[in-house]
Design an enzyme around this catalytic site. Sequence first.
Site, PDB file in Angstrom:
ATOM      1  N   GLY A 125       1.079  -0.791  -0.136  1.00 54.53           N
ATOM      2  CA  GLY A 125      -0.067   0.119  -0.222  1.00 54.53           C
ATOM      3  C   GLY A 125       0.883   1.266  -0.121  1.00 54.53           C
ATOM      4  O   GLY A 125       2.155   1.404  -0.849  1.00 54.53           O
ATOM      5  N   SER A 126       0.203   2.084   0.248  1.00 53.28           N
ATOM      6  CA  SER A 126       1.261   3.727   0.793  1.00 53.28           C
ATOM      7  C   SER A 126       2.643   3.921   1.131  1.00 53.28           C
ATOM      8  O   SER A 126       2.957   4.564   1.417  1.00 53.28           O
ATOM      9  CB  SER A 126       0.245   4.834   1.346  1.00 53.28           C
ATOM     10  OG  SER A 126      -1.262   5.181  -0.030  1.00 53.28           O
TER      11      SER A 126
END
Length: 619
Positions: A297-298
């Site tokens: 993810g981020s």
Amino acid sequence: MGAKTRLRGRSNYSIRHRMALVGGALAVCSVALVARALDVQVLNNDFYVRQGDARSLRELPIPTSRGMITDRNGEPLAVSTPVDSLWANPPQLLQHPDRIPELAQALGVPADELARKLSQRADKEFMYLARRMNPERAKQVLDLGVPGVFNQREFRRFYPQGEAIAHVLGFTNIDDRGQEGLELAFDSWLSGVPGAKRVIRDGQGRIIENVDLIRPAEPGHDLTLTIDRRVQYLAFRELRHALHEAKASAGSAVVLDVDTGEVLAMANLPSYNPTQLAGGGGDPRRNRAVTDVVEPGSTMKPITVGAALTAGKVSLDTVVDTNPGTMRNGRYTISDFRNYGALTVTGVLTKSSNVGAAKLALALPDAGFYEFIHGFGYGNKPGSGFPGEASGLLAAPGQWSGTTKATMSYGYGLSATPLQIAVAYAAIANGGRVIAPTFVKGQRNESTQAMSPEVARQVLTAMQTVTETGGTATRAAILGYHVAGKTGTSRKFSGTGGYSRQYIALFAGVVPVENPRFAMVVVIDDPDASKGHGYGGGAVAAPVFKSVMEGTLRLMDVQPDDIETWLAAQADARDKRIRANGGKPLAGVPVLPQAAQEPEPPAYEAADLPAPVSIGGAP
């Protein structure tokens, strides 16, 4: 006439001759017996010595203890304690069938079952009755005096920290051999070498004489780990609390020493007690931090920013236009939580903009972007030596589709273990130097330079804004210290060609920023968003980082690098107490204010979430 003949025959009979004949015969027999005895006992006695020895002389093993495993401060994590195992000579025991029920009752097994096992081994001289018993209980059984029942000394592994460190240590089997974890990885080092001795046993199997020491026992070597049991307990406790609050199914936490790559803590849930293994599958025994991969993810966005800075395409102040908060990516759409408009490169991390990260990545050549990510260890095993460590997935540019590069920029289309993510963040904090992690204190692995120290410092500075006001991880802030980090929230792959509505919440961070000491990654699997606790990395994973790192900084006596904020918060707390006291001066020492006095962020961190349609068309 006949009588005269008989008398004449008797006159020829001599008792002396008869005695001489008998004596001669006896002498010949005696000489023969002596000669045979001399031949058997002196001249050619090897065969009979062997036969005698086979019936009374035995070679017995001398058990040896397994080496102790300690934490970095010498605290025991795994120790071997002496136990007794009871065994029987089935033919001898079967000669006393009336004692079998008594023995079975003492062992706590059915009498008919014990009798059946003995009958099946009636042609054997050895059969275990019970393994690894408490010595006192074994003595109670031996005191019954059942013929053909004996004991032998063995060792059993004991783990004082229980489930808190089970996945790191692993466990041993009934023969005290390592089966998983570091017990398996260092089995030859820990095991030692059993000794051997010759003894003479009587007809009852009792040792009546120690004849010879064939080989002395060599105990196993001790192993000192990099783990700090105090930090390990903190990580395990806070991870358990987070899973309970978020109603999550699993979680992992990894703490690394930035300078050395030493693993200070590695906690996983669900867990198990390695001292008392009782059935169960392998799922709770899996070290998820090393074997399980997730889409990061981020948490990938700092790597993306680092790649753009290294290529000279941007600086931290370069403006990236994210209007209108969405962008096309093939047949999908990349979306931000809302339209952030024009953001600086630093702002891309602060607000966790998917659009901004994608635009930075698309400005880079494919090969350069791939090599930069690969340089941080993604796609390779971390090299810790832990059994079963996974390498994750990082496809080469030749295998990319038209959307892969953009989605990789914010953490989709590749996978990594929590340990790999922790190694990457430790590298950012360590001037761009990637060090393979280690579990053995004093071991120093080779390092590689993934980015320049100047770029690493810039990325760290930008990451600091994530935990400050306006960032997505204010719950990771630690009073008195500057914290650099990044939240991440990724959807779980459904296995049917798309993504489900289950999530992985992540937070990766470094503290303190001015002189980085520790890197930590927290991964929470499947937090329940319906419970109102939030499911994003900033809401679920960041508080675990804060709690563990607060305790670690205090335990390690790390100097604060944000003393001004600490003093201001202390003064503010004192003023609040004075106001609550009616404006009167306070007596006593001021109480240290807590970071919980800061405004609470929203219960969700949706800024980390990619738009549903941007990750495989999931609804």
